[in-house]
Design an enzyme around this catalytic site. Sequence first.
Site, short mmCIF file in Angstrom:
data_model
loop_
_atom_site.label_atom_id
_atom_site.label_comp_id
_atom_site.label_asym_id
_atom_site.label_seq_id
_atom_site.Cartn_x
_atom_site.Cartn_y
_atom_site.Cartn_z
N ALA A 28 0.86 -1.21 0.04
CA ALA A 28 -0.04 -0.13 0.10
C ALA A 28 0.93 1.18 0.04
CB ALA A 28 -0.73 0.15 1.22
N GLY A 29 0.31 2.22 -0.71
CA GLY A 29 0.84 3.68 -0.49
C GLY A 29 1.52 4.19 -1.70
N ASN B 88 9.35 8.64 4.86
CA ASN B 88 7.81 9.84 4.54
C ASN B 88 7.05 10.06 5.74
OD1 ASN B 88 5.05 8.39 4.16
ND2 ASN B 88 6.34 6.71 4.23
N MET C 112 3.99 11.39 4.12
CA MET C 112 2.87 11.89 3.35
C MET C 112 1.56 11.98 3.94
SD MET C 112 4.83 11.02 0.49
CE MET C 112 3.41 11.64 -0.67
N GLY C 113 1.24 11.50 5.06
CA GLY C 113 0.02 11.87 5.76
C GLY C 113 -1.20 11.43 5.02
N PHE C 114 -1.23 10.42 4.30
CA PHE C 114 -2.57 9.79 3.70
C PHE C 114 -3.00 10.89 2.68
CE2 PHE C 114 -3.99 6.88 7.48
CZ PHE C 114 -2.98 6.02 7.22
N SER D 232 -0.01 3.73 10.41
CA SER D 232 0.66 4.88 9.65
C SER D 232 1.21 5.74 10.80
CB SER D 232 -0.08 5.66 9.01
OG SER D 232 0.46 6.84 8.62
N ASN E 294 2.07 8.77 10.30
CA ASN E 294 1.97 10.20 9.81
C ASN E 294 0.58 10.75 10.09
OD1 ASN E 294 4.72 10.15 9.06
ND2 ASN E 294 3.99 8.95 7.35
N THR E 295 -0.38 10.07 10.58
CA THR E 295 -1.52 10.78 11.05
C THR E 295 -1.76 10.73 12.60
OG1 THR E 295 -2.87 9.98 9.14
CG2 THR E 295 -4.16 10.39 11.24
N LYS F 109 -3.26 -4.20 9.41
CA LYS F 109 -1.84 -3.84 9.34
C LYS F 109 -1.07 -3.27 10.40
CE LYS F 109 1.28 -1.86 5.94
NZ LYS F 109 1.62 -1.11 4.51
N ASN G 247 3.90 -2.04 8.69
CA ASN G 247 4.20 -0.72 8.34
C ASN G 247 5.40 -0.08 8.46
OD1 ASN G 247 3.30 1.90 7.48
ND2 ASN G 247 1.21 1.43 7.96
N THR G 248 5.91 1.16 8.30
CA THR G 248 7.13 1.59 8.48
C THR G 248 7.36 1.66 9.73
OG1 THR G 248 6.19 4.10 8.37
CG2 THR G 248 6.91 3.22 6.32
N GLY H 227 11.30 -4.10 3.89
CA GLY H 227 12.93 -4.10 3.74
C GLY H 227 13.18 -5.12 2.74
N TYR I 126 7.81 -2.15 -1.49
CA TYR I 126 7.46 -0.79 -2.04
C TYR I 126 8.82 -0.33 -2.03
CZ TYR I 126 5.92 3.90 -1.95
OH TYR I 126 5.57 5.23 -2.34
N SER I 127 9.68 -0.05 -1.18
CA SER I 127 10.97 0.72 -1.34
C SER I 127 11.96 -0.01 -2.29
CB SER I 127 11.49 0.82 0.14
OG SER I 127 10.80 1.46 0.99
C1 LIG Z 1 6.26 6.77 0.50
C2 LIG Z 1 5.49 5.78 1.32
C3 LIG Z 1 4.19 5.89 1.59
C4 LIG Z 1 3.45 4.65 2.15
N1 LIG Z 1 2.03 5.01 2.22
C5 LIG Z 1 1.42 3.83 2.75
C6 LIG Z 1 0.06 4.05 2.88
O1 LIG Z 1 -0.66 4.74 2.46
N2 LIG Z 1 -0.64 2.86 3.69
C7 LIG Z 1 0.06 1.85 4.23
O2 LIG Z 1 -0.44 0.86 4.94
N3 LIG Z 1 1.37 1.66 4.08
C8 LIG Z 1 2.14 2.72 3.40
N4 LIG Z 1 3.44 2.80 3.33
C9 LIG Z 1 4.17 1.55 3.77
C10 LIG Z 1 4.29 0.45 3.00
O3 LIG Z 1 3.15 -0.09 2.43
C11 LIG Z 1 5.24 -0.64 3.61
O4 LIG Z 1 4.46 -1.13 4.76
C12 LIG Z 1 6.49 -0.07 4.02
O5 LIG Z 1 7.11 0.82 3.50
C13 LIG Z 1 7.63 -1.36 4.43
O6 LIG Z 1 7.76 -1.95 2.91
P1 LIG Z 1 9.17 -1.75 2.24
O7 LIG Z 1 9.99 -1.94 3.08
O8 LIG Z 1 9.24 -2.57 1.09
O9 LIG Z 1 8.96 -0.29 1.74
C14 LIG Z 1 4.13 3.65 2.58
C15 LIG Z 1 5.47 3.53 2.39
C16 LIG Z 1 6.17 4.47 1.66
C17 LIG Z 1 7.60 4.53 1.37
#
Ligand SMILES: Cc1cc2nc3c(=O)[nH]c(=O)nc-3n(C[C@H](O)[C@H](O)[C@H](O)COP(=O)(O)O)c2cc1C
Length: 336
Positions: free
Chosen positions: A61-62, A110, A112-114, A178, A180-181, A216, A245-246, A294, A315-316
């Site tokens: 997601a994201g 990040n 971002m804040g949804f 998250s 960021n909220t 999550k 999540n992060t 990761g 994602y990353s």
């Molecule tokens: C820029 C950015 C925005 C994200 N936005 C969301 C989000 O809106 N909702 C969510 O559940 N996770 C969000 N995530 C978290 C990712 O879904 C994921 O859980 C997290 O980045 C760890 O995975 P990764 O190490 O492969 O990036 C976001 C991550 C990044 C980097």
Amino acid sequence: MSGGWYGLAKPALFALDAETAHNVTLSMLSAYARVLPRPDPVEDGVEQMGLTFGSRLGLAAGLDKNARAIPAWQRLGFGFVEVGTVTAYPQPGNPPPRLFRIPDALALFNRMGFNNEGAEVVGQRLARLRDKDAVTVPVGINLGKSKVTPNAEAAADYKKSFRATAPYADYVVINVSSPNTPGLRNLQSTEQLAIILDAVMEANQELDQGRPVLVKLAPDLADEDTLACADTARDKGCAGLIISNTTIDKSLVDDPPAGSGGLSGAPLLARSTAQLKQVRDHVGPDFTLIGVGGVTDAAGAQAKRDAGADLVQIYSGLIYRGPRLIDELTAALADG
Ligand SMILES: Cc1cc2nc3c(=O)[nH]c(=O)nc-3n(C[C@H](O)[C@H](O)[C@H](O)COP(=O)(O)O)c2cc1C
């Protein structure tokens, strides 16, 4: 197979600030999905939660919050796609700069804040894709709480988003993690989580066929709180969990950006994978766990599987390695 163009585009994209590069890439993928090569068919689907996944690898997601590029993600070879986070009310997110690369660490940071167009708009976008038969892999919708909604009214806010989107999604994720909220992570307390899940499950029963609902979690939870959340999710009829999540732990990188936010990418692997294993050991085999955090190479994906993940998201890693990572991880996960 599909990743060569990213090697050419990456230097130009990385010369832009991270959010502009993100927007440019998403617009291109949205507009030109049709010119991407079709993925090789995956021999066997993966059964989880009553759904058949094209492979064990999904988009986290994201990245595609507003469901703008689902056909492209399918063509790039993802076995499932999670869109969102969406909130009941459209919102702009935090002021920029709010997305930062930390290339030496293969990490992103990040706040971002949804930022999103709102559940109604995104739900209707998904509905149109379904009408066109353009969805070929399971699509999950990730729901968050609107910033304007106080925590005391969170359950109704999630329910509103659920009603607007779940009919067009294959699974639904309740995102209470998250960073960021403001205050969102407080909704991971078992009392709050139970109230939200009761409301969402009530709406789920209004559908002809209920959707699998997952929660999550944040990697910053204490061990006992992680397990309490897992128990609550199971008691309330959830199909699984997404871990994680992060992290807000900026000490995992040498020179983090200033200000608040969530860290993702390689530095998160050990922590999120340990949390995943802890939950798998606690819940046993019959509860779907999606491992995320990761994964930047085949060894990382295998670590998630070894820790008990049924499905894996990225994602990353995709930002740094490009679409060739999808092929690499799909192959690695097909073996294990
Ligand atoms: C820029 C950015 C925005 C994200 N936005 C969301 C989000 O809106 N909702 C969510 O559940 N996770 C969000 N995530 C978290 C990712 O879904 C994921 O859980 C997290 O980045 C760890 O995975 P990764 O190490 O492969 O990036 C976001 C991550 C990044 C980097």
